[in-house]
Scaffold this motif. Sequence first.
Motif, PDB file in Angstrom:
ATOM      1  N   ARG A  35      -7.265  -3.366  21.060  1.00 23.75           N
ATOM      2  CA  ARG A  35      -8.378  -3.049  20.172  1.00 23.75           C
ATOM      3  C   ARG A  35      -8.556  -4.151  19.134  1.00 23.75           C
ATOM      4  NH1 ARG A  35      -8.702   2.066  18.192  1.00 23.75           N
ATOM      5  NH2 ARG A  35     -10.149   1.193  16.704  1.00 23.75           N
ATOM      6  N   SER A  36      -9.816  -4.420  18.795  1.00 22.61           N
ATOM      7  CA  SER A  36     -10.119  -5.348  17.702  1.00 22.61           C
ATOM      8  C   SER A  36      -9.853  -4.624  16.392  1.00 22.61           C
ATOM      9  CB  SER A  36     -11.581  -5.787  17.762  1.00 22.61           C
ATOM     10  OG  SER A  36     -11.803  -6.529  18.934  1.00 22.61           O
ATOM     11  N   VAL A  37      -9.178  -5.307  15.490  1.00 21.94           N
ATOM     12  CA  VAL A  37      -8.758  -4.704  14.221  1.00 21.94           C
ATOM     13  C   VAL A  37      -9.749  -5.098  13.135  1.00 21.94           C
ATOM     14  CG1 VAL A  37      -6.935  -4.651  12.473  1.00 21.94           C
ATOM     15  CG2 VAL A  37      -6.334  -4.738  14.904  1.00 21.94           C
ATOM     16  N   ASN A  38     -10.319  -4.131  12.456  1.00 20.16           N
ATOM     17  CA  ASN A  38     -11.172  -4.383  11.298  1.00 20.16           C
ATOM     18  C   ASN A  38     -10.314  -4.477  10.044  1.00 20.16           C
ATOM     19  OD1 ASN A  38     -13.632  -4.201  12.753  1.00 20.16           O
ATOM     20  ND2 ASN A  38     -13.458  -1.967  12.728  1.00 20.16           N
ATOM     21  N   GLU A  39     -10.707  -5.352   9.142  1.00 22.75           N
ATOM     22  CA  GLU A  39      -9.927  -5.568   7.920  1.00 22.75           C
ATOM     23  C   GLU A  39      -9.711  -4.264   7.147  1.00 22.75           C
ATOM     24  OE1 GLU A  39     -11.353  -7.941   4.399  1.00 22.75           O
ATOM     25  OE2 GLU A  39     -10.055  -9.443   5.329  1.00 22.75           O
ATOM     26  N   ILE A  40     -10.731  -3.418   7.149  1.00 24.14           N
ATOM     27  CA  ILE A  40     -10.647  -2.163   6.379  1.00 24.14           C
ATOM     28  C   ILE A  40      -9.512  -1.259   6.878  1.00 24.14           C
ATOM     29  CG2 ILE A  40     -12.303  -0.888   7.822  1.00 24.14           C
ATOM     30  CD1 ILE A  40     -13.372   0.381   5.244  1.00 24.14           C
ATOM     31  N   GLU A  41      -9.114  -1.432   8.152  1.00 21.45           N
ATOM     32  CA  GLU A  41      -8.062  -0.581   8.719  1.00 21.45           C
ATOM     33  C   GLU A  41      -6.658  -1.006   8.271  1.00 21.45           C
ATOM     34  OE1 GLU A  41     -10.797  -0.802  12.662  1.00 21.45           O
ATOM     35  OE2 GLU A  41      -8.643  -1.073  12.938  1.00 21.45           O
ATOM     36  N   VAL A  42      -6.497  -2.281   7.901  1.00 21.15           N
ATOM     37  CA  VAL A  42      -5.144  -2.824   7.680  1.00 21.15           C
ATOM     38  C   VAL A  42      -4.948  -3.459   6.307  1.00 21.15           C
ATOM     39  CG1 VAL A  42      -4.648  -3.224  10.118  1.00 21.15           C
ATOM     40  CG2 VAL A  42      -5.845  -4.995   8.814  1.00 21.15           C
ATOM     41  N   LYS A  43      -6.034  -3.660   5.557  1.00 19.07           N
ATOM     42  CA  LYS A  43      -5.903  -4.320   4.248  1.00 19.07           C
ATOM     43  C   LYS A  43      -5.550  -3.293   3.189  1.00 19.07           C
ATOM     44  CE  LYS A  43      -8.267  -7.518   1.145  1.00 19.07           C
ATOM     45  NZ  LYS A  43      -9.514  -8.264   0.890  1.00 19.07           N
ATOM     46  N   PRO A  44      -4.495  -3.547   2.402  1.00 20.74           N
ATOM     47  CA  PRO A  44      -4.136  -2.573   1.357  1.00 20.74           C
ATOM     48  C   PRO A  44      -5.266  -2.421   0.354  1.00 20.74           C
ATOM     49  CG  PRO A  44      -2.455  -4.285   1.581  1.00 20.74           C
ATOM     50  CD  PRO A  44      -3.625  -4.726   2.392  1.00 20.74           C
ATOM     51  N   LYS A  45      -5.445  -1.212  -0.103  1.00 21.25           N
ATOM     52  CA  LYS A  45      -6.471  -0.972  -1.114  1.00 21.25           C
ATOM     53  C   LYS A  45      -5.879  -1.268  -2.494  1.00 21.25           C
ATOM     54  CE  LYS A  45      -8.992   2.495   1.528  1.00 21.25           C
ATOM     55  NZ  LYS A  45      -8.371   2.164   2.801  1.00 21.25           N
ATOM     56  N   PRO A  46      -6.640  -1.954  -3.361  1.00 19.58           N
ATOM     57  CA  PRO A  46      -6.083  -2.248  -4.686  1.00 19.58           C
ATOM     58  C   PRO A  46      -5.849  -0.966  -5.477  1.00 19.58           C
ATOM     59  CG  PRO A  46      -8.428  -2.814  -4.571  1.00 19.58           C
ATOM     60  CD  PRO A  46      -8.005  -2.437  -3.184  1.00 19.58           C
ATOM     61  N   LYS A  47      -4.803  -0.998  -6.281  1.00 20.10           N
ATOM     62  CA  LYS A  47      -4.528   0.169  -7.125  1.00 20.10           C
ATOM     63  C   LYS A  47      -5.613   0.283  -8.202  1.00 20.10           C
ATOM     64  CE  LYS A  47       0.417   0.938  -6.753  1.00 20.10           C
ATOM     65  NZ  LYS A  47       1.723   0.897  -7.412  1.00 20.10           N
ATOM     66  N   VAL A  48      -6.085   1.475  -8.407  1.00 23.12           N
ATOM     67  CA  VAL A  48      -7.092   1.709  -9.459  1.00 23.12           C
ATOM     68  C   VAL A  48      -6.393   2.370 -10.630  1.00 23.12           C
ATOM     69  CG1 VAL A  48      -9.255   2.841 -10.032  1.00 23.12           C
ATOM     70  CG2 VAL A  48      -8.903   1.942  -7.724  1.00 23.12           C
ATOM     71  N   TYR A  49      -6.424   1.695 -11.767  1.00 25.20           N
ATOM     72  CA  TYR A  49      -5.790   2.251 -12.969  1.00 25.20           C
ATOM     73  C   TYR A  49      -6.855   2.918 -13.843  1.00 25.20           C
ATOM     74  CZ  TYR A  49      -1.835  -0.589 -11.567  1.00 25.20           C
ATOM     75  OH  TYR A  49      -0.797  -1.135 -10.867  1.00 25.20           O
ATOM     76  N   PRO A  50      -6.548   4.085 -14.384  1.00 27.18           N
ATOM     77  CA  PRO A  50      -7.535   4.747 -15.235  1.00 27.18           C
ATOM     78  C   PRO A  50      -7.863   3.906 -16.470  1.00 27.18           C
ATOM     79  CG  PRO A  50      -5.399   5.843 -15.390  1.00 27.18           C
ATOM     80  CD  PRO A  50      -5.281   4.822 -14.301  1.00 27.18           C
ATOM     81  N   THR A  51      -9.126   3.930 -16.883  1.00 29.10           N
ATOM     82  CA  THR A  51      -9.534   3.209 -18.087  1.00 29.10           C
ATOM     83  C   THR A  51      -9.000   3.957 -19.310  1.00 29.10           C
ATOM     84  OG1 THR A  51     -11.527   2.616 -16.918  1.00 29.10           O
ATOM     85  CG2 THR A  51     -11.515   2.211 -19.296  1.00 29.10           C
TER      86      THR A  51
END
Length: 341
Positions: free
Chosen positions: A322-338
């Motif tokens: 299968r072709s791998v899309n970046e969205i499937e394997v790239k870590p999502k950045p941590k979102v810190y509360p404002t």
Amino acid sequence: MNPILPPSSGRELSDPPSDGISNLRFSNHSDHLLVSSWDSSVRLYDASANVLRGKFLHKKPVLDCCFHDDSSGFTAGADHTVRRYVFNAGKEDILGKHDGPVRCVEYSYAAGQLISGSWDKTLKSWDPRGASGPSHTLVGTYPQPERVYSMSLVGHRLVVATAGRHVNVYDLRNMSQPEQRRESSLKYQTRCVRCYPNGTGFALSSVEGRVAMEFFDLSEAGQAKKYAFKCHRKSEAGRDTVYPVNAIAFHPIYGTFATGGCDGYVNVWDGNNKKRLYQYSKYPSSVAALSFSRDGRLLAVASSYTFEEGEKQHEPDAIFVRSVNEIEVKPKPKVYPTPPP
């Protein structure tokens, strides 16, 4: 909730093995894929072109395979042999033998050696540059506490997982003793071990639907980072069904990893953030092996019944790429509360 991808398993390769895929691996130099099987064959595919480039036969099942370079590879045989194949020439020779079936082979580019692990409770290292035959190529034999089930290399480090939940960590520059002797932090039999691409530790999976994330650093701070998590499970009517986790494969760019289980699913995980990124749609049979291509654009999946429920009717073996899309394997950045003003 993690998204489940639409029902596309990827492209199915033609002429798959006929009996139990034991492993598959992409080359470090191309999209060539090497596949070993219980049907006593090792197959070489061009995964991008969906072409079978070569097929070689042992006398008994082939339990593992790995590349040497793009033109040659090694296999581990139930006939107790470690073999080398030169693909274009159609040549093979026996590097050497164990006293039992050979379960694992790993080639170290750092050391220029092939390591084999056997159910005879030994590791052996071989110099493939020497003439064929055990007296010319055997570098050393290293006793293990139990039968070798899985191995993985990163740099000069080798991690060996055996029966009895033993884990030995070696430095290939000095194999006389393990650098570390450990016991798996999982309570049940080890299925797979794979080193982190950044060299800081390894992931270990078990027959009981769990994965442990381990670190080489033995300091208190280093060991405080380790953890284990449940996966490849199903809850129905208040009852948990637990599946063995057969395969782990790390993405070469992002360091995230995929797991494959007897439930037929492949999950992608962000180990640092302890999150599941994706679950692919279900494969026809157990996921027996996984491998990312060198650039992480392709994922090869072996859909192959692993006899976890004994003899029964099952889907034929298949290899999906299968072709791998970046969205499937790239870590999502941590979102810190404002922070409040």
